[in-house]
Design a protein around this motif. Structure first.
Motif, mmCIF file in Angstrom:
data_model
loop_
_atom_site.group_PDB
_atom_site.id
_atom_site.type_symbol
_atom_site.label_atom_id
_atom_site.label_comp_id
_atom_site.label_asym_id
_atom_site.label_seq_id
_atom_site.Cartn_x
_atom_site.Cartn_y
_atom_site.Cartn_z
ATOM 1 N N ALA A 101 0.830 -1.206 0.000
ATOM 2 C CA ALA A 101 0.000 0.000 0.000
ATOM 3 C C ALA A 101 0.865 1.257 0.000
ATOM 4 O O ALA A 101 0.574 2.245 -0.694
ATOM 5 C CB ALA A 101 -0.930 -0.006 1.215
ATOM 6 N N ALA A 102 1.953 1.199 0.794
ATOM 7 C CA ALA A 102 2.850 2.360 0.839
ATOM 8 C C ALA A 102 3.518 2.579 -0.508
ATOM 9 O O ALA A 102 3.682 3.726 -0.970
ATOM 10 C CB ALA A 102 3.913 2.147 1.929
ATOM 11 N N ALA A 103 3.906 1.478 -1.162
ATOM 12 C CA ALA A 103 4.550 1.597 -2.473
ATOM 13 C C ALA A 103 3.581 2.180 -3.500
ATOM 14 O O ALA A 103 3.933 3.048 -4.307
ATOM 15 C CB ALA A 103 5.055 0.228 -2.932
ATOM 16 N N ARG A 161 3.925 5.766 -5.314
ATOM 17 C CA ARG A 161 3.907 5.847 -6.777
ATOM 18 C C ARG A 161 2.867 6.857 -7.253
ATOM 19 O O ARG A 161 3.128 7.677 -8.137
ATOM 20 C CB ARG A 161 3.639 4.461 -7.368
ATOM 21 C CG ARG A 161 3.679 4.423 -8.890
ATOM 22 C CD ARG A 161 3.434 3.003 -9.395
ATOM 23 N NE ARG A 161 3.494 2.957 -10.840
ATOM 24 C CZ ARG A 161 4.597 2.826 -11.546
ATOM 25 N NH1 ARG A 161 5.768 2.754 -10.927
ATOM 26 N NH2 ARG A 161 4.570 2.776 -12.867
ATOM 27 N N LEU A 162 1.674 6.784 -6.634
ATOM 28 C CA LEU A 162 0.628 7.725 -7.013
ATOM 29 C C LEU A 162 1.015 9.161 -6.652
ATOM 30 O O LEU A 162 0.741 10.103 -7.404
ATOM 31 C CB LEU A 162 -0.686 7.349 -6.316
ATOM 32 C CG LEU A 162 -1.343 6.040 -6.784
ATOM 33 C CD1 LEU A 162 -2.564 5.714 -5.938
ATOM 34 C CD2 LEU A 162 -1.730 6.132 -8.263
ATOM 35 N N HIS A 163 1.656 9.309 -5.477
ATOM 36 C CA HIS A 163 2.077 10.646 -5.057
ATOM 37 C C HIS A 163 3.137 11.200 -6.014
ATOM 38 O O HIS A 163 3.083 12.376 -6.410
ATOM 39 C CB HIS A 163 2.631 10.590 -3.630
ATOM 40 C CG HIS A 163 3.125 11.920 -3.138
ATOM 41 N ND1 HIS A 163 2.283 12.968 -2.850
ATOM 42 C CD2 HIS A 163 4.393 12.373 -2.907
ATOM 43 C CE1 HIS A 163 2.999 14.009 -2.453
ATOM 44 N NE2 HIS A 163 4.279 13.673 -2.478
ATOM 45 N N MET A 207 4.699 14.797 -10.440
ATOM 46 C CA MET A 207 5.190 14.986 -11.797
ATOM 47 C C MET A 207 4.143 15.675 -12.675
ATOM 48 O O MET A 207 4.472 16.524 -13.504
ATOM 49 C CB MET A 207 5.593 13.644 -12.412
ATOM 50 C CG MET A 207 6.773 12.964 -11.718
ATOM 51 S SD MET A 207 8.234 14.040 -11.680
ATOM 52 C CE MET A 207 8.577 14.206 -13.420
ATOM 53 N N LYS A 208 2.858 15.303 -12.472
ATOM 54 C CA LYS A 208 1.805 15.958 -13.251
ATOM 55 C C LYS A 208 1.694 17.433 -12.891
ATOM 56 O O LYS A 208 1.462 18.288 -13.758
ATOM 57 C CB LYS A 208 0.465 15.250 -13.026
ATOM 58 C CG LYS A 208 0.324 13.942 -13.786
ATOM 59 C CD LYS A 208 -1.076 13.377 -13.649
ATOM 60 C CE LYS A 208 -1.250 12.147 -14.530
ATOM 61 N NZ LYS A 208 -1.134 12.484 -15.961
ATOM 62 N N ASP A 209 1.878 17.755 -11.596
ATOM 63 C CA ASP A 209 1.838 19.168 -11.187
ATOM 64 C C ASP A 209 2.986 19.943 -11.821
ATOM 65 O O ASP A 209 2.815 21.066 -12.310
ATOM 66 C CB ASP A 209 1.911 19.277 -9.666
ATOM 67 C CG ASP A 209 0.584 18.913 -9.004
ATOM 68 O OD1 ASP A 209 -0.449 18.994 -9.688
ATOM 69 O OD2 ASP A 209 0.592 18.541 -7.807
ATOM 70 N N LEU A 210 4.180 19.331 -11.798
ATOM 71 C CA LEU A 210 5.342 19.987 -12.400
ATOM 72 C C LEU A 210 5.133 20.171 -13.904
ATOM 73 O O LEU A 210 5.481 21.218 -14.476
ATOM 74 C CB LEU A 210 6.610 19.182 -12.133
ATOM 75 C CG LEU A 210 7.073 19.091 -10.676
ATOM 76 C CD1 LEU A 210 8.293 18.186 -10.558
ATOM 77 C CD2 LEU A 210 7.406 20.472 -10.122
ATOM 78 N N GLU A 211 4.580 19.137 -14.546
ATOM 79 C CA GLU A 211 4.337 19.225 -15.985
ATOM 80 C C GLU A 211 3.310 20.321 -16.291
ATOM 81 O O GLU A 211 3.460 21.079 -17.241
ATOM 82 C CB GLU A 211 3.823 17.883 -16.501
ATOM 83 C CG GLU A 211 3.602 17.844 -18.001
ATOM 84 C CD GLU A 211 3.118 16.494 -18.486
ATOM 85 O OE1 GLU A 211 3.032 16.306 -19.705
ATOM 86 O OE2 GLU A 211 2.821 15.633 -17.632
#
Length: 300
Positions: free
Chosen positions: A17-19, A23-25, A30-34
């Motif tokens: 679950a943490a992984a 990954r989602l975080h 990355m989507k925010d940066l993009e």
């Protein structure tokens, strides 16, 4: 199922679950940066568009960087606008006085003057012509650098541009008893005819200026797969190797050529024109064996 087995299963599930969460975080970051980069490239980035409370430290710093960069870009555009206005003012304010001085110098030379007076009138006319050429060169260079004047490259034959440039310099070459040779060509390239002609005239003027009487200046075009090369070759005194990297600098004058006419801006302007349309200029020379300036232009 033993307690140990259950604990191991719970631990594995928690790790999984943490992984997945990490990954989602990371994907969200990355989507925010993009999204920030897309907004910055579109010129629509505003820091308040992003909820900083949801951003990581990296995202927050990146947002601050983009906001500062947007301010810098705005200031740069404001400076360009100021330069544009200044250039227009200089061009307008100096054009009439210089033209009037030249006119009066020409009228003075038509009067009955002593030999000394005629020499002074000729010197005055020559200096005014030099001043006019300097102002025009500075205005053109500044407009190119500020983006006021845009180059518009298009596909077309090189022959007419080479012929026109050679025709403009032919009287000066004949006056100095220099043989100007143009090799016919049917090569095509992608270039701005007006500004490429300006660059070629500067290269030819430089070659004629430094070639002694009885010398030769040649213009030739060579085709490659991606580029074409226009060579302007002279039989002048040549350029020392340590100066080859300096000749395209603005206002650079070789110590050996301080008495020659010019202000050291023609080659600089030619390089700016070449770079503005995806090309470049190279110089090769050996003292006592002449020089060759090569203008490279893209073919597609």
């Amino acid at each position: 199922m033993s307690w140990g087995t259950a604990a191991a299963a719970i631990f594995a599930a928690a790790a999984l679950a943490a992984a997945v969460w990490n990954r989602l975080h990371a994907k969200r970051v990355m989507k925010d940066l993009e999204r920030m980069l897309d907004a910055a490239m579109a010129g629509t980035f505003l820091e308040q568009d992003f909820d900083e409370s949801l951003l990581s430290a990296v995202e927050s710093r990146f947002a601050h960087y983009l906001a500062a960069n947007a301010v810098s870009a705005q200031k740069l555009q404001e400076e360009k606008d100021k330069i544009k206005t200044l250039i227009a003012d200089i061009s307008h304010q100096t054009k009439t006085p210089v033209a009037n001085i030249l006119l009066y110098a020409q009228l003075l030379s038509e009067q009955e003057l002593s030999p000394q007076g005629r020499n002074c009138a000729a010197a005055l006319e020559g200096q005014v012509e030099k001043l006019r050429a300097l102002i025009e060169a500075l205005v053109k260079t500044s407009r190119l650098e500020a983006g006021v004047l845009a180059l518009h490259p298009r596909a077309g034959p090189l022959g007419p541009v080479l012929e026109e440039a050679a025709a403009q310099l032919a009287p000066k070459a004949a006056e100095r008893r220099i043989r100007l040779v143009l090799s016919p060509t049917d090569i095509s390239a992608v270039f701005d005819p007006k500004w490429t002609g300006e660059a070629l005239c500067n290269l030819l003027d430089n070659a004629v200026k430094y070639t002694p009487a009885g010398g030769r200046v040649a213009v030739e075009a060579v085709s490659y797969q991606l580029f074409c090369r226009i060579d302007v070759t002279d039989t002048g005194p040549g350029i020392p190797e340590e100066e080859l990297s300096k000749v395209f600098q603005r206002f650079y004058r070789s110590p050996a050529a301080y008495e020659a006419e010019g202000v050291g801006i023609g080659l600089y302007l030619a390089r700016q024109i070449a770079q503005g349309q995806g090309g470049y200029i190279k110089a090769s020379s050996r003292p006592g064996q002449g020089s060759r300036f090569s203008l490279y232009l893209p073919r597609g």
